[in-house]
Motif scaffolding. Structure first.
Motif, PDB file in Angstrom:
ATOM      1  N   THR A 223       0.838  -1.198   0.000  1.00 44.77           N
ATOM      2  CA  THR A 223       0.000   0.000   0.000  1.00 44.77           C
ATOM      3  C   THR A 223       0.873   1.248   0.000  1.00 44.77           C
ATOM      4  OG1 THR A 223      -0.152  -0.258   2.409  1.00 44.77           O
ATOM      5  CG2 THR A 223      -2.022  -1.031   1.111  1.00 44.77           C
ATOM      6  N   GLY A 224       0.420   2.250  -0.751  1.00 44.61           N
ATOM      7  CA  GLY A 224       1.145   3.503  -0.848  1.00 44.61           C
ATOM      8  C   GLY A 224       0.435   4.602  -0.094  1.00 44.61           C
ATOM      9  N   GLY A 225       1.181   5.615   0.305  1.00 49.58           N
ATOM     10  CA  GLY A 225       0.611   6.788   0.958  1.00 49.58           C
ATOM     11  C   GLY A 225      -0.104   7.671  -0.051  1.00 49.58           C
ATOM     12  N   GLY A 226      -0.161   8.962   0.227  1.00 56.70           N
ATOM     13  CA  GLY A 226      -0.977   9.851  -0.584  1.00 56.70           C
ATOM     14  C   GLY A 226      -0.415  10.196  -1.948  1.00 56.70           C
ATOM     15  N   VAL A 227      -1.224  10.076  -2.966  1.00 55.85           N
ATOM     16  CA  VAL A 227      -1.065  10.584  -4.335  1.00 55.85           C
ATOM     17  C   VAL A 227       0.334  10.323  -4.925  1.00 55.85           C
ATOM     18  CG1 VAL A 227      -1.577  12.525  -5.872  1.00 55.85           C
ATOM     19  CG2 VAL A 227      -2.735  12.371  -3.666  1.00 55.85           C
ATOM     20  N   THR A 228       1.300  11.176  -4.652  1.00 59.97           N
ATOM     21  CA  THR A 228       2.614  11.039  -5.287  1.00 59.97           C
ATOM     22  C   THR A 228       3.366   9.796  -4.831  1.00 59.97           C
ATOM     23  OG1 THR A 228       3.689  12.421  -3.613  1.00 59.97           O
ATOM     24  CG2 THR A 228       2.867  13.523  -5.596  1.00 59.97           C
ATOM     25  N   ALA A 229       2.975   9.243  -3.686  1.00 63.98           N
ATOM     26  CA  ALA A 229       3.601   7.996  -3.229  1.00 63.98           C
ATOM     27  C   ALA A 229       3.311   6.852  -4.189  1.00 63.98           C
ATOM     28  CB  ALA A 229       3.119   7.637  -1.822  1.00 63.98           C
ATOM     29  N   GLY A 230       2.343   7.056  -5.092  1.00 65.42           N
ATOM     30  CA  GLY A 230       2.034   6.024  -6.071  1.00 65.42           C
ATOM     31  C   GLY A 230       3.215   5.685  -6.966  1.00 65.42           C
ATOM     32  N   ILE A 231       4.103   6.636  -7.208  1.00 64.12           N
ATOM     33  CA  ILE A 231       5.276   6.338  -8.019  1.00 64.12           C
ATOM     34  C   ILE A 231       6.241   5.452  -7.232  1.00 64.12           C
ATOM     35  CG2 ILE A 231       7.230   7.313  -9.294  1.00 64.12           C
ATOM     36  CD1 ILE A 231       5.552   9.820  -9.739  1.00 64.12           C
ATOM     37  N   ASP A 232       6.470   5.774  -5.968  1.00 61.54           N
ATOM     38  CA  ASP A 232       7.293   4.934  -5.100  1.00 61.54           C
ATOM     39  C   ASP A 232       6.693   3.527  -5.016  1.00 61.54           C
ATOM     40  OD1 ASP A 232       7.265   7.807  -4.306  1.00 61.54           O
ATOM     41  OD2 ASP A 232       8.927   7.198  -3.011  1.00 61.54           O
TER      42      ASP A 232
END
Length: 225
Positions: free
Chosen positions: A153-162
């Protein structure tokens, strides 16, 4: 960057979602060798995201194959969808066979309500951490990406790239993920050091929460009108 193993990745889109939650990971996944990406919703009708982008799904819940990776993001209008029986049933069905059950930002709420985060740690948008912990009983991590067995699971919005690069590394190895990071020139250098509540401070967090509430009220008013 050749690889003989194939992976089927399903990205769930829905009206009012935040486009970057899924578009970021999709950009990473599209660079992986041999992957098949499905953009999924109930119908094939165009979807309008919360920033006005129009997305055209290519796969429905009904004709979606078994997925290796299933993923959903969050959005300003997710509360209108998050308890939808068809959506939760889709995740429950895919959750029985998917190798990786994943989300970005507020998408973790969908997984939790589908019963797929019980006993797992998860990341989410900072404004939803309390909701996930207090109301849905999920142990929430503050990392950009939380990997707990096959829940990613990723954090908010831009963490989607990570998040996307983390999955790329798991599926194809670190070298492949690094090549994709370089191709995307993903080398963050934000103009302000205010990208998390811990860094932003309480005054800015309070202003941001007020902004979120105002946006939610506007969305509610427009849906009633």
């Amino acid at each position: 960057m050749t690889h003989s193993q194939k992976h089927i990745i399903g990205l769930v889109f829905y009206p009012g979602m935040t486009s970057l939650d899924i578009v970021g990971p999709q950009q990473v996944f599209s660079a992986l060798p041999g992957v098949q990406i499905h953009r999924i919703w109930k119908t094939l009708d165009p979807i309008k995201t919360d920033d006005g982008m129009i997305v055209l799904p290519d796969t429905t819940f009904e004709n979606c194959p078994s997925l290796d990776v299933v993923c959903i993001g969050g959005g300003l209008k997710q509360q209108a969808i998050v308890d939808d029986p068809e959506v939760l049933e889709f995740f429950q069905k895919q959750g029985k066979t998917a190798k990786f059950i994943t989300s970005v930002c507020g998408g973790s709420e969908f997984l939790a309500k589908a019963g797929l985060l019980e006993g797992y740690r998860a990341a989410t948008h900072w404004a939803m951490r309390q909701q996930l912990m207090s109301h849905l009983g999920v142990e929430v991590g503050t990392e950009r990406v939380v990997v707990d067995r096959n829940r990613i699971t990723g954090g908010g919005v831009t963490a989607g790239i990570d998040f996307g690069l983390t999955i790329a590394s798991i599926l194809y190895g670190e070298d492949t993920a690094k090549i994709i990071q370089l191709l995307l020139e993903y080398n963050p250098a934000p103009p302000f050091d205010a990208g998390s509540p811990e860094k932003a401070g309480s005054e800015l967090v309070n202003k941001a929460m007020l902004f979120i509430q105002e946006m939610s009220d506007l969305e509610l008013a427009s849906s009633v009108a």
